[in-house]
Write an enzyme that holds these catalytic residues in place. Structure first.
Site, PDB file in Angstrom:
ATOM      1  N   TRP A  54      -3.943  -2.039  -0.918  1.00 38.77           N
ATOM      2  CA  TRP A  54      -3.917  -3.338  -1.600  1.00 38.77           C
ATOM      3  C   TRP A  54      -4.262  -4.340  -0.515  1.00 38.77           C
ATOM      4  O   TRP A  54      -3.491  -4.537   0.411  1.00 38.77           O
ATOM      5  CB  TRP A  54      -2.533  -3.579  -2.166  1.00 38.77           C
ATOM      6  CG  TRP A  54      -2.410  -4.775  -3.050  1.00 38.77           C
ATOM      7  CD1 TRP A  54      -2.662  -4.842  -4.386  1.00 38.77           C
ATOM      8  CD2 TRP A  54      -1.973  -6.092  -2.673  1.00 38.77           C
ATOM      9  NE1 TRP A  54      -2.427  -6.100  -4.851  1.00 38.77           N
ATOM     10  CE2 TRP A  54      -2.007  -6.893  -3.831  1.00 38.77           C
ATOM     11  CE3 TRP A  54      -1.581  -6.672  -1.475  1.00 38.77           C
ATOM     12  CZ2 TRP A  54      -1.652  -8.225  -3.821  1.00 38.77           C
ATOM     13  CZ3 TRP A  54      -1.229  -8.003  -1.457  1.00 38.77           C
ATOM     14  CH2 TRP A  54      -1.263  -8.780  -2.632  1.00 38.77           C
ATOM     15  N   LYS A  62       6.764 -12.014 -17.970  1.00 37.67           N
ATOM     16  CA  LYS A  62       6.236 -10.725 -18.443  1.00 37.67           C
ATOM     17  C   LYS A  62       4.871 -10.908 -19.091  1.00 37.67           C
ATOM     18  O   LYS A  62       3.955 -10.147 -18.825  1.00 37.67           O
ATOM     19  CB  LYS A  62       7.189 -10.066 -19.460  1.00 37.67           C
ATOM     20  CG  LYS A  62       8.460  -9.486 -18.922  1.00 37.67           C
ATOM     21  CD  LYS A  62       8.310  -8.134 -18.262  1.00 37.67           C
ATOM     22  CE  LYS A  62       8.142  -8.245 -16.777  1.00 37.67           C
ATOM     23  NZ  LYS A  62       9.258  -8.425 -15.946  1.00 37.67           N
ATOM     24  N   LYS A  71       3.674  -3.417  -6.901  1.00 37.68           N
ATOM     25  CA  LYS A  71       5.055  -3.188  -7.296  1.00 37.68           C
ATOM     26  C   LYS A  71       6.037  -3.709  -6.266  1.00 37.68           C
ATOM     27  O   LYS A  71       7.061  -4.280  -6.588  1.00 37.68           O
ATOM     28  CB  LYS A  71       5.264  -1.688  -7.528  1.00 37.68           C
ATOM     29  CG  LYS A  71       6.673  -1.302  -7.978  1.00 37.68           C
ATOM     30  CD  LYS A  71       6.933  -1.766  -9.387  1.00 37.68           C
ATOM     31  CE  LYS A  71       8.333  -1.481  -9.858  1.00 37.68           C
ATOM     32  NZ  LYS A  71       8.680  -2.357 -11.004  1.00 37.68           N
ATOM     33  N   GLU A 115      12.007 -15.166 -17.876  1.00 36.26           N
ATOM     34  CA  GLU A 115      11.589 -13.773 -17.689  1.00 36.26           C
ATOM     35  C   GLU A 115      10.569 -13.356 -18.764  1.00 36.26           C
ATOM     36  O   GLU A 115       9.596 -12.660 -18.460  1.00 36.26           O
ATOM     37  CB  GLU A 115      12.836 -12.870 -17.709  1.00 36.26           C
ATOM     38  CG  GLU A 115      12.575 -11.384 -17.663  1.00 36.26           C
ATOM     39  CD  GLU A 115      11.816 -10.892 -16.433  1.00 36.26           C
ATOM     40  OE1 GLU A 115      11.575 -11.675 -15.503  1.00 36.26           O
ATOM     41  OE2 GLU A 115      11.419  -9.722 -16.443  1.00 36.26           O
ATOM     42  N   ARG A 132       1.675   0.896  -6.163  1.00 38.68           N
ATOM     43  CA  ARG A 132       1.976  -0.005  -5.049  1.00 38.68           C
ATOM     44  C   ARG A 132       0.767  -0.858  -4.672  1.00 38.68           C
ATOM     45  O   ARG A 132       0.894  -1.842  -3.956  1.00 38.68           O
ATOM     46  CB  ARG A 132       2.394   0.794  -3.823  1.00 38.68           C
ATOM     47  CG  ARG A 132       3.701   1.519  -3.987  1.00 38.68           C
ATOM     48  CD  ARG A 132       3.971   2.335  -2.750  1.00 38.68           C
ATOM     49  NE  ARG A 132       4.222   1.479  -1.606  1.00 38.68           N
ATOM     50  CZ  ARG A 132       5.417   1.163  -1.174  1.00 38.68           C
ATOM     51  NH1 ARG A 132       6.483   1.625  -1.781  1.00 38.68           N
ATOM     52  NH2 ARG A 132       5.573   0.400  -0.135  1.00 38.68           N
ATOM     53  N   CYS A 146       0.852  -1.173   0.000  1.00 36.63           N
ATOM     54  CA  CYS A 146       0.000   0.000   0.000  1.00 36.63           C
ATOM     55  C   CYS A 146       0.891   1.227   0.000  1.00 36.63           C
ATOM     56  O   CYS A 146       2.092   1.135   0.198  1.00 36.63           O
ATOM     57  CB  CYS A 146      -0.865  -0.005   1.238  1.00 36.63           C
ATOM     58  SG  CYS A 146      -1.652  -1.589   1.512  1.00 36.63           S
ATOM     59  N   ASN A 174       0.665   0.854   6.724  1.00 36.71           N
ATOM     60  CA  ASN A 174       1.175  -0.208   5.845  1.00 36.71           C
ATOM     61  C   ASN A 174       1.778  -1.280   6.732  1.00 36.71           C
ATOM     62  O   ASN A 174       2.388  -0.952   7.755  1.00 36.71           O
ATOM     63  CB  ASN A 174       2.300   0.303   4.939  1.00 36.71           C
ATOM     64  CG  ASN A 174       1.784   1.107   3.774  1.00 36.71           C
ATOM     65  OD1 ASN A 174       0.589   1.225   3.569  1.00 36.71           O
ATOM     66  ND2 ASN A 174       2.704   1.676   3.010  1.00 36.71           N
ATOM     67  N   GLY A 175       1.665  -2.533   6.316  1.00 38.08           N
ATOM     68  CA  GLY A 175       2.257  -3.604   7.116  1.00 38.08           C
ATOM     69  C   GLY A 175       1.164  -4.523   7.634  1.00 38.08           C
ATOM     70  O   GLY A 175       0.014  -4.458   7.194  1.00 38.08           O
ATOM     71  N   HIS A 181      11.296 -33.099 -22.429  1.00 37.34           N
ATOM     72  CA  HIS A 181      10.973 -33.855 -21.209  1.00 37.34           C
ATOM     73  C   HIS A 181       9.574 -33.540 -20.691  1.00 37.34           C
ATOM     74  O   HIS A 181       9.276 -33.809 -19.529  1.00 37.34           O
ATOM     75  CB  HIS A 181      12.013 -33.573 -20.129  1.00 37.34           C
ATOM     76  CG  HIS A 181      13.394 -33.972 -20.538  1.00 37.34           C
ATOM     77  ND1 HIS A 181      13.777 -35.290 -20.644  1.00 37.34           N
ATOM     78  CD2 HIS A 181      14.462 -33.229 -20.919  1.00 37.34           C
ATOM     79  CE1 HIS A 181      15.047 -35.343 -21.052  1.00 37.34           C
ATOM     80  NE2 HIS A 181      15.479 -34.098 -21.236  1.00 37.34           N
ATOM     81  N   GLU A 219       2.146 -11.753 -16.496  1.00 40.57           N
ATOM     82  CA  GLU A 219       1.711 -10.750 -15.525  1.00 40.57           C
ATOM     83  C   GLU A 219       0.958  -9.588 -16.151  1.00 40.57           C
ATOM     84  O   GLU A 219       0.097  -9.011 -15.504  1.00 40.57           O
ATOM     85  CB  GLU A 219       2.867 -10.258 -14.644  1.00 40.57           C
ATOM     86  CG  GLU A 219       3.938  -9.500 -15.358  1.00 40.57           C
ATOM     87  CD  GLU A 219       5.059  -9.066 -14.433  1.00 40.57           C
ATOM     88  OE1 GLU A 219       4.834  -8.866 -13.240  1.00 40.57           O
ATOM     89  OE2 GLU A 219       6.189  -8.906 -14.940  1.00 40.57           O
TER      90      GLU A 219
HETATM   91  C1  F6R Z   1       7.890  -8.750 -12.262  1.00 40.84           C
HETATM   92  C2  F6R Z   1       8.174  -8.086 -11.010  1.00 40.84           C
HETATM   93  C3  F6R Z   1       8.315  -8.908  -9.777  1.00 40.84           C
HETATM   94  C4  F6R Z   1       9.512  -8.401  -8.961  1.00 40.84           C
HETATM   95  C5  F6R Z   1       9.598  -9.132  -7.616  1.00 40.84           C
HETATM   96  C6  F6R Z   1      10.825  -8.701  -6.825  1.00 40.84           C
HETATM   97  O1  F6R Z   1       7.845  -7.843 -13.331  1.00 40.84           O
HETATM   98  O2  F6R Z   1       8.297  -6.900 -10.973  1.00 40.84           O
HETATM   99  O3  F6R Z   1       8.441 -10.261 -10.074  1.00 40.84           O
HETATM  100  O4  F6R Z   1      10.674  -8.594  -9.711  1.00 40.84           O
HETATM  101  O5  F6R Z   1       8.445  -8.861  -6.864  1.00 40.84           O
HETATM  102  O6  F6R Z   1      10.814  -7.344  -6.585  1.00 40.84           O
HETATM  103  P1  F6R Z   1      12.122  -6.566  -6.140  1.00 40.84           P
HETATM  104  O7  F6R Z   1      13.097  -6.619  -7.263  1.00 40.84           O
HETATM  105  O8  F6R Z   1      11.653  -5.169  -5.853  1.00 40.84           O
HETATM  106  O9  F6R Z   1      12.640  -7.256  -4.926  1.00 40.84           O
END
Ligand code: F6R
Length: 609
Positions: free
Chosen positions: A74, A486, A604, A482, A27, A2, A100-101, A505, A489
């Protein structure tokens, strides 16, 4: 997850709060709320959905106050609703709180407070804090009530609070959830993330766990919860307002993808000594002697950062000759990881606040390991808690889907490869070759990104594909993972990322005329091996987009589409091959009409376990 923002000053709080919330929306964004203090009364507005909903509901006196707090939520405890949105109040609306938390003992506290006659309206854990302060206020002043209430909490918090019994002050505190104070001229902002205050203040103070601050128009005091006054250093906030905004692009994600030539260069700036074939990493100087003695590296990270770690493992083992293990940070503390004082644990994290990665750092420290942070957000918790580290310098990454932070992590892992390699016998010639390869990359990344339009056409053409398979070998295996992450998500399409050799496999069973394979096969040491995988897919009627090296146009006969990337050193190819996959996911999400920067269910910065 949040976001918190607060304002106290002589200007209109609402404007700062709404703008701050917009910047924090990434966030978490199931609901938002704002409370302001005017003439000793609190005015509260809440809305489900985006900040624009909230803004449209703000009326009357709430538009004209000079003290206020706000929050984007969130959901963790309780579904998204106006009642569960912050700010929360006590029984009589005499105080207002954003949090937050997670309050772990909230049920016990809630039962105790209900027993004393408090009436709760929300299902959240946060509301107990407001009632706790209300209860304490029966026997002391606001400041004491605030600290006593916080002392009763188990779990984590970043909080901002105000109350009518002390109506010209803003109270904030932190334990495990970030809280920053921005210092302006005759005004102060508080936020869970500096991006909410960029452009308004030039100095910031990062609160540490267990610290609180009381802010009014005359200034601020920072204390421990035991009332010990602290001298805090005001740090210069370097991010510009322009950096924190979209810069004319429709979405932050595309802005951040296209920024990669610069963010990559910024990660190398002042650190790459091409003539000496060396990396100069100032942040590691204090621990250099210890680094000479380590015999193992463990990289702990999550999501996209985990994939960067996998590419780093291949680079470091091949060129620096150090055994490396990459661990999901979320697993690290739950298994017996064999680390000791000769292990360096590298925490890779864009935000520097990911709860699992932070927990891994703390566990590694407990076991005596040397901890290093590779972090983008300056002053974040992981940056401060690790023994030493390197900042990405990628600038704010706002889009939930990480792009430029990923390539800047790869830049730093390549620098670490040079750093450790040259410490452990890598020749000058090899060092120079890698350094020169790195120096060339920004212009090569730019060249790949210029293919955005043809990739957009491909995304449109394949937008109804029901599932994707991403394959890559050796340095490009992590890029397959990766690329699949992408598209999952932001375009919500089931996708699997696999090492090319693993296809036979199991995943090969998924291949039919409907499937699309993104096949990463640059002309490198494993090219020939990879190509047999391509033949196997085509033989089963699968459609394929191949990413390969310029000059290999002949591959067109075997593929449905070809994307070319310039030639570079094998260990650096992932930095180029990821760009088309980021663009493909972006354009696919846009074509499907999704909210690219704010994908559903994601946040995020994942600050809960
Ligand atoms: C994917 C993404 C997440 C972050 C993960 C780690 O696009 O953004 O998978 O990579 O939550 O976040 P950080 O790097 O901030 O620890």
């Amino acid at each position: 997850m949040c976001g918190i923002i607060g304002y106290i000053g002589k200007r209109n709080a609402k404007d700062f709060l709404i703008e701050g919330l917009r910047r924090l929306e990434y966030r978490g964004y199931d609901s938002a709320g704002m409370a302001v203090m005017k003439d000793g009364r609190i005015f509260l507005t809440k809305a489900v959905g985006k900040v624009a909903e909230l803004e449209s509901k703000i009326r009357g006196d709430a538009r004209q106050a000079m003290l206020g707090i706000a929050h984007t939520r969130w959901a963790t405890h309780g579904k998204p609703s106006e009642t569960n949105a912050h700010p929360h109040a006590d029984c009589f609306g005499n105080l207002s709180l954003v949090h937050n938390g997670i309050v772990e003992n909230y049920q016990e506290l809630r039962d105790m407070l209900v027993g004393k006659g408090h009436r709760f309206v929300s299902e959240t854990d946060s509301e107990v804090i407001a009632h706790l302060v209300e209860e304490e206020l029966k026997s002391c002043e606001f400041e004491d009530a605030f600290t006593r209430a916080l002392s009763a909490l188990q779990g984590t918090y970043g909080v901002a609070m105000m109350g009518v019994s002390d109506p010209e002050k803003l109270f904030v505190a932190r334990k495990g959830s970030p809280l920053v104070i921005g210092v302006g001229t005759d005004e102060y902002l508080v936020a869970s993330d500096v991006s909410a205050m960029v452009g308004h203040v030039s100095k910031v103070i990062y609160l540490e766990d267990g610290e609180m601050a009381i802010i009014d128009l005359q200034g601020y005091r920072v204390k421990t919860l035991d009332h010990e006054l602290l001298e805090k250093e005001e740090q210069i906030l370097e991010w510009s307002q322009e950096q924190a905004q979209k810069g004319g692009h429709p979405h932050f994600m595309i802005k951040e993808i296209l920024e990669q030539p610069k963010s990559f260069e910024d990660a190398l700036r002042g650190r790459l000594l091409v003539e000496e074939g060396l990396a100069k990493l100032g942040g590691l100087m204090p621990v250099e002697e210890r680094l000479r003695k380590i015999d193992r590296i463990v990289i702990a990270s999550c999501g996209t950062s985990y994939h960067a770690g996998l590419a780093g493992e291949y680079m470091l083992e091949e060129y620096a000759g150090i055994p490396v293990e990459v661990e999901y940070a979320s697993e690290f503390r739950y298994r017996k990881s064999l680390i000791d004082e000769r292990t360096a644990v590298i925490a890779l994290s864009q935000s520097g606040e990911t709860a699992d990665t932070l927990a891994a750092v703390r566990e590694a420290k407990r076991k005596g390991a040397l901890t290093l942070g590779v972090v983008n957000v300056v002053g974040s918790t992981i940056a401060r808690e690790t023994d030493a580290g390197i900042y990405n310098h990628a600038g704010p990454e706002v889009s939930v889907a990480s792009t430029k932070a990923f390539t800047s992590q790869l830049a730093i892992l390549a620098l670490l490869t040079l750093y450790f390699g040259r410490m452990r016998g890598m020749s000058l010639v090899t060092g120079k070759r890698i350094a020169e390869g790195l120096r060339m990359l920004p212009s090569l990344i730019e060249k790949v990104a210029e293919q955005s339009e043809p990739i957009k056409k491909m995304a449109k053409k394949y937008q109804d594909t029901p599932h994707f398979l991403y394959l890559g070998r050796k340095y490009n295996m992590p890029i397959a993972l990766e690329g699949a992450l992408k598209i999952k998500e932001i375009a919500y399409v089931p996708a699997q990322g696999y090492p090319t050799g693993e296809m036979k496999h199991g995943p090969i069973a998924l291949i039919d005329e409907q499937s699309l394979c993104l096949f990463i096969a640059p002309k490198d040491s494993v090219y020939e091996k990879s190509i047999s995988g391509l033949e196997e897919i085509k033989a089963r009627g699968g459609r394929v987009i191949v990413i390969t090296t310029e000059g290999n146009e002949a591959i067109g006969g075997k593929a449905d589409e070809v994307i070319l990337i310039p030639k570079t050193l094998e260990l650096l190819t992932p930095i180029l091959s990821i760009i088309p996959l980021q663009l493909f996911a972006y354009h696919m999400s846009v074509a499907k009409g999704y909210d690219v920067d704010r994908p559903r269910n994601l946040a995020k910065s994942v600050t809960v376990e």
